[in-house]
Scaffold this motif. Structure first.
Motif, PDB file in Angstrom:
ATOM      1  N   ARG A 192     -17.731 -51.222  59.048  1.00  0.00           N
ATOM      2  CA  ARG A 192     -19.210 -51.138  57.851  1.00  0.00           C
ATOM      3  C   ARG A 192     -18.309 -50.545  57.000  1.00  0.00           C
ATOM      4  O   ARG A 192     -19.400 -50.364  55.611  1.00  0.00           O
ATOM      5  N   HIS A 193     -16.788 -50.748  56.345  1.00  0.00           N
ATOM      6  CA  HIS A 193     -16.400 -50.690  54.984  1.00  0.00           C
ATOM      7  C   HIS A 193     -16.813 -49.138  54.625  1.00  0.00           C
ATOM      8  O   HIS A 193     -16.930 -48.912  53.550  1.00  0.00           O
ATOM      9  N   THR A 194     -16.430 -48.341  55.474  1.00  0.00           N
ATOM     10  CA  THR A 194     -16.350 -47.106  54.703  1.00  0.00           C
ATOM     11  C   THR A 194     -15.501 -46.379  55.786  1.00  0.00           C
ATOM     12  O   THR A 194     -14.603 -45.975  56.352  1.00  0.00           O
ATOM     13  N   SER A 195     -15.774 -44.759  55.337  1.00  0.00           N
ATOM     14  CA  SER A 195     -13.735 -43.929  56.408  1.00  0.00           C
ATOM     15  C   SER A 195     -15.076 -43.150  57.120  1.00  0.00           C
ATOM     16  O   SER A 195     -16.296 -43.342  57.796  1.00  0.00           O
ATOM     17  N   MET A 196     -13.859 -43.081  58.076  1.00  0.00           N
ATOM     18  CA  MET A 196     -14.862 -42.062  59.625  1.00  0.00           C
ATOM     19  C   MET A 196     -14.800 -40.777  59.458  1.00  0.00           C
ATOM     20  O   MET A 196     -15.957 -40.215  59.926  1.00  0.00           O
ATOM     21  N   ARG A 197     -14.371 -40.269  57.802  1.00  0.00           N
ATOM     22  CA  ARG A 197     -15.351 -38.794  57.815  1.00  0.00           C
ATOM     23  C   ARG A 197     -16.870 -39.135  57.262  1.00  0.00           C
ATOM     24  O   ARG A 197     -17.821 -38.403  57.854  1.00  0.00           O
ATOM     25  N   ALA A 198     -16.821 -40.403  56.418  1.00  0.00           N
ATOM     26  CA  ALA A 198     -18.707 -41.080  56.457  1.00  0.00           C
ATOM     27  C   ALA A 198     -19.060 -41.181  57.575  1.00  0.00           C
ATOM     28  O   ALA A 198     -20.342 -40.743  57.785  1.00  0.00           O
ATOM     29  N   LEU A 199     -18.305 -41.980  58.276  1.00  0.00           N
ATOM     30  CA  LEU A 199     -19.162 -42.008  59.635  1.00  0.00           C
ATOM     31  C   LEU A 199     -19.160 -40.722  60.510  1.00  0.00           C
ATOM     32  O   LEU A 199     -20.358 -41.007  60.906  1.00  0.00           O
ATOM     33  N   LEU A 200     -18.544 -40.291  61.066  1.00  0.00           N
ATOM     34  CA  LEU A 200     -18.982 -39.044  61.747  1.00  0.00           C
ATOM     35  C   LEU A 200     -19.819 -38.282  61.173  1.00  0.00           C
ATOM     36  O   LEU A 200     -21.070 -37.624  61.838  1.00  0.00           O
ATOM     37  N   ALA A 201     -19.991 -38.032  59.240  1.00  0.00           N
ATOM     38  CA  ALA A 201     -20.596 -37.654  58.831  1.00  0.00           C
ATOM     39  C   ALA A 201     -22.649 -38.228  59.177  1.00  0.00           C
ATOM     40  O   ALA A 201     -23.102 -37.084  59.450  1.00  0.00           O
ATOM     41  N   GLU A 202     -22.205 -39.330  59.224  1.00  0.00           N
ATOM     42  CA  GLU A 202     -23.618 -40.101  59.601  1.00  0.00           C
ATOM     43  C   GLU A 202     -23.981 -39.834  61.004  1.00  0.00           C
ATOM     44  O   GLU A 202     -25.213 -39.662  61.338  1.00  0.00           O
ATOM     45  N   PHE A 203     -23.122 -40.447  61.996  1.00  0.00           N
ATOM     46  CA  PHE A 203     -23.016 -39.868  63.537  1.00  0.00           C
ATOM     47  C   PHE A 203     -23.931 -38.433  63.559  1.00  0.00           C
ATOM     48  O   PHE A 203     -25.074 -38.195  64.256  1.00  0.00           O
ATOM     49  N   ALA A 204     -23.204 -37.249  62.298  1.00  0.00           N
ATOM     50  CA  ALA A 204     -23.630 -36.236  62.828  1.00  0.00           C
ATOM     51  C   ALA A 204     -25.313 -35.722  62.565  1.00  0.00           C
ATOM     52  O   ALA A 204     -25.810 -35.158  63.253  1.00  0.00           O
ATOM     53  N   THR A 212     -15.515 -28.948  49.074  1.00  0.00           N
ATOM     54  CA  THR A 212     -15.217 -29.313  50.221  1.00  0.00           C
ATOM     55  C   THR A 212     -14.541 -28.474  50.970  1.00  0.00           C
ATOM     56  O   THR A 212     -12.914 -28.499  51.387  1.00  0.00           O
ATOM     57  N   SER A 213     -15.620 -27.463  51.738  1.00  0.00           N
ATOM     58  CA  SER A 213     -14.702 -27.216  53.183  1.00  0.00           C
ATOM     59  C   SER A 213     -13.744 -28.323  54.478  1.00  0.00           C
ATOM     60  O   SER A 213     -15.049 -28.379  54.871  1.00  0.00           O
ATOM     61  N   LEU A 214     -12.435 -28.622  54.418  1.00  0.00           N
ATOM     62  CA  LEU A 214     -12.541 -29.470  56.075  1.00  0.00           C
ATOM     63  C   LEU A 214     -11.743 -28.604  57.055  1.00  0.00           C
ATOM     64  O   LEU A 214     -10.861 -27.894  56.748  1.00  0.00           O
ATOM     65  N   THR A 215     -11.838 -29.319  57.224  1.00  0.00           N
ATOM     66  CA  THR A 215     -11.222 -28.904  58.724  1.00  0.00           C
ATOM     67  C   THR A 215     -10.616 -30.461  60.002  1.00  0.00           C
ATOM     68  O   THR A 215     -11.032 -31.253  60.075  1.00  0.00           O
ATOM     69  N   THR A 216     -10.250 -29.647  60.793  1.00  0.00           N
ATOM     70  CA  THR A 216      -9.396 -30.800  61.858  1.00  0.00           C
ATOM     71  C   THR A 216      -9.833 -30.838  62.946  1.00  0.00           C
ATOM     72  O   THR A 216     -10.168 -29.335  63.213  1.00  0.00           O
TER      73      THR A 216
END
Length: 93
Positions: A25-37, A3-7
């Motif tokens: 939501r008992h999730t990570s910000m990374r997962a939340l942002l993926a859901e929003f995207a 997985t390629s990560l960025t800031t």
């Protein structure tokens, strides 16, 4: 799979809001942002579809052609599709 990560830089208030929503939501910000995207991409696709229908409706002749084509699809041949019946017998009950 790697997985390629960025800031990304966001205002502290935005980060805090995202963190709070993720926590609730008992999730990570990374997962939340993926859901929003993903949701934003779906919303964009539907907005483009709506805009295309609007453009089509702006031309009465094209809109009439479109509706006539839909009608022909809805009517089909009017006969049973024996091949489909053989392929999906569970739907023939």
């Amino acid at each position: 799979m790697t997985t390629s990560l960025t800031t990304i830089k966001v205002e502290k208030g935005v980060r805090d809001q995202l963190a709070e929503v993720a926590r609730s939501r008992h999730t990570s910000m990374r997962a939340l942002l993926a859901e929003f995207a993903e949701q934003a991409a779906r919303d964009q696709r539907w907005a483009e579809i709506d805009a295309a229908y609007t453009r089509l409706q702006d031309d009465p002749e094209q809109w009439a052609d479109y509706l006539a084509e839909l009608d022909s699809w809805d009517k089909g041949t009017g006969e049973a599709d024996e091949l489909a019946a053989e392929e999906w017998p569970e739907y023939q009950q």
